[in-house]
Structures are given as C-alpha cells and as structure tokens.
Design a protein around this motif. Structure first.
Motif, mmCIF file in Angstrom:
data_model
loop_
_atom_site.group_PDB
_atom_site.id
_atom_site.type_symbol
_atom_site.label_atom_id
_atom_site.label_comp_id
_atom_site.label_asym_id
_atom_site.label_seq_id
_atom_site.Cartn_x
_atom_site.Cartn_y
_atom_site.Cartn_z
ATOM 1 N N HIS A 44 0.931 -1.188 0.042
ATOM 2 C CA HIS A 44 0.019 0.000 -0.030
ATOM 3 C C HIS A 44 0.995 1.272 -0.003
ATOM 4 O O HIS A 44 1.922 1.254 0.702
ATOM 5 C CB HIS A 44 -0.735 0.046 1.271
ATOM 6 N N LEU A 45 0.577 2.186 -0.905
ATOM 7 C CA LEU A 45 1.122 3.434 -0.752
ATOM 8 C C LEU A 45 0.824 4.089 0.892
ATOM 9 O O LEU A 45 -0.253 3.749 1.357
ATOM 10 C CB LEU A 45 0.691 4.583 -1.541
ATOM 11 N N SER A 46 1.431 4.789 1.515
ATOM 12 C CA SER A 46 1.239 5.467 2.621
ATOM 13 C C SER A 46 0.196 6.224 2.756
ATOM 14 O O SER A 46 -0.067 6.978 1.564
ATOM 15 C CB SER A 46 2.453 5.895 3.379
ATOM 16 N N ASN A 47 -0.506 6.525 3.758
ATOM 17 C CA ASN A 47 -1.324 7.560 3.771
ATOM 18 C C ASN A 47 -1.084 8.876 3.470
ATOM 19 O O ASN A 47 -1.901 9.567 2.764
ATOM 20 C CB ASN A 47 -2.081 7.689 5.256
ATOM 21 N N ALA A 48 0.021 9.368 3.859
ATOM 22 C CA ALA A 48 0.836 10.574 3.465
ATOM 23 C C ALA A 48 0.800 10.732 2.000
ATOM 24 O O ALA A 48 0.429 11.751 1.338
ATOM 25 C CB ALA A 48 2.084 10.976 4.022
ATOM 26 N N ILE B 52 -6.513 -0.185 -7.239
ATOM 27 C CA ILE B 52 -5.425 -0.750 -7.833
ATOM 28 C C ILE B 52 -4.204 0.264 -7.901
ATOM 29 O O ILE B 52 -3.129 -0.041 -7.948
ATOM 30 C CB ILE B 52 -5.814 -1.467 -9.393
ATOM 31 N N ASP B 53 -4.818 1.315 -8.143
ATOM 32 C CA ASP B 53 -3.446 2.577 -8.332
ATOM 33 C C ASP B 53 -3.085 3.015 -6.802
ATOM 34 O O ASP B 53 -2.493 4.347 -7.011
ATOM 35 C CB ASP B 53 -3.921 3.757 -8.948
ATOM 36 N N THR B 54 -3.500 2.616 -5.861
ATOM 37 C CA THR B 54 -3.125 2.893 -4.491
ATOM 38 C C THR B 54 -1.965 2.322 -4.090
ATOM 39 O O THR B 54 -1.630 2.200 -2.920
ATOM 40 C CB THR B 54 -4.056 2.907 -3.656
ATOM 41 N N PHE B 55 -1.449 1.134 -4.625
ATOM 42 C CA PHE B 55 -0.397 0.242 -4.282
ATOM 43 C C PHE B 55 1.089 0.635 -5.096
ATOM 44 O O PHE B 55 0.835 1.127 -6.155
ATOM 45 C CB PHE B 55 -0.571 -1.346 -4.667
#
Length: 206
Positions: free
Chosen positions: A54-58, A72-75
């Motif tokens: 996962h991309l970080s919340n920041a 799918i584009d948040t990894f």
C-alpha cells in the motif's frame, strides 16, 4: 484447505527450487485467512502479503487518492514485483525482507515479514495478482500457481463492513466504503478469474 494443499505439496515434491504460490480474490473473500492457513500447513513456509505495498496515507493524501485506498492505483505495484523477483532469484542466497500491513495503524510496516534464505514455499496474496495490465502483468509469470478464492457477495460485504467499523469508521461510513470502494475493486478482480489455475469457494477449502 486440503484441496489446495495437495496441489502445493505435489508442486513442492517436483520443484527444483523455491515454489511461489499466489492467492487472489475480491475484498473480504478470505485471502489472508487462506494464505496464513497455507503457510501454517507447510513447515518452513513464508508469507508475502501484497497489502504491505500500500502507498502510505501521506502519499495517498498527496495524490488525492486516500478516499479510494485499496484501489489498484493505490499500491506500489513495481515494488511488489521487485520483491517477488527477489524471492524467486535469491533462494538459498540470503533472506529477503518484505513489508507487512498494520491494520491498527492502517499503514504499511517496513520489513514486517522475512522470507528466510532456505524457505522452500512462499505464499503471497492480494487483490490484483491476476491483473494482465501495466506493471501488474509481471506478477502472474512469477507465480507457480495462482488460486482465486471467492465467497457469496453478502458474506463478503458483512465481513468488510465489520472490518471497517473495527478500523474506526461509523456503521454508515463502513457500509458506504464497502459499496462504493470495495465492490468497485471486486468487479475488476472478478475479471482475473480466467488467469487463475483454480477457483474455489471459501467453504470448499476447510
């Protein structure tokens, strides 16, 4: 579980090196539960969750994608592929550290799992392992098997709503996220069934 465990055992008996098995399916189908059960069923097996990428919340906030976390584009697809390639090529050469996902923090955790050098079986799981497009297309060729785990949509939704409430959302917000984010992802994931070696209902595995 015996349905898949027998297949994996056969693979291990014939493979000259490390075996990498993937489990995919829609949100709430039981991928993590199934993967952890498979790891427990084989001595020396290791776990590599896609959720650790996962991309970080920041970073999601910076990109304006926080409201779609899990899409799918948040990894970090390239990072996940790189980890799989290391796992494939570094058998007996050295340990490989991979990130975990901490649900209590709702954030990835660096080096949360280790794939020991001598580990003969790696089980990875996640939503998009069978996607044939973009950087995700490199995942399927790195897997010796890809299994699709499914269960009835009402059961999945109930699990997802409970998970989101436990994560801090209100019941109304949890239901909205399950319907507006998770189910959108589930429709995409359903198109990848054709690329899997076997499709099983969660009830068939236990």
């Amino acid at each position: 579980m015996r349905l898949l465990a027998d297949d994996v055992a056969d693979l291990l008996s014939r493979a000259p090196g490390r075996v990498v098995v993937g489990i995919t399916g829609p949100p709430g189908a039981g991928k993590s539960t199934s993967a952890r059960a498979m790891v427990a069923a084989f001595d020396g097996a290791s776990y590599l969750p896609m959720d650790g990428f996962h991309l970080s919340n920041a970073e999601l906030d910076r990109q304006g994608r926080r409201g779609r976390k899990g899409a799918i584009d948040t990894f970090d697809a390239a990072g996940y592929v790189a980890a799989l390639r290391r796992v494939r090529t570094e058998y007996v050469r050295g340990d490989v550290y991979v990130p975990a996902f901490d649900r209590s923090l709702d954030e990835p955790l660096a080096a949360g799992h280790v794939i020991p050098a001598e580990c003969s079986l790696v089980v990875t799981e996640g939503n998009y392992l069978g996607v044939p497009d973009g950087q995700w297309a490199a995942v399927r060729p790195l897997l010796d098997r890809l299994y699709y785990v499914d269960c009835p949509a009402p059961v999945r939704r109930e699990r997802l709503v409970a998970r989101h409430i436990e994560g801090g959302r209100s019941p109304a917000a949890a239901r909205a996220w399950a319907d507006e984010v998770d189910e959108v992802n589930a429709r995409l994931i359903a198109t990848t069934r054709q690329y899997c070696d076997r499709v099983v209902e969660i009830d068939e595995m236990w």
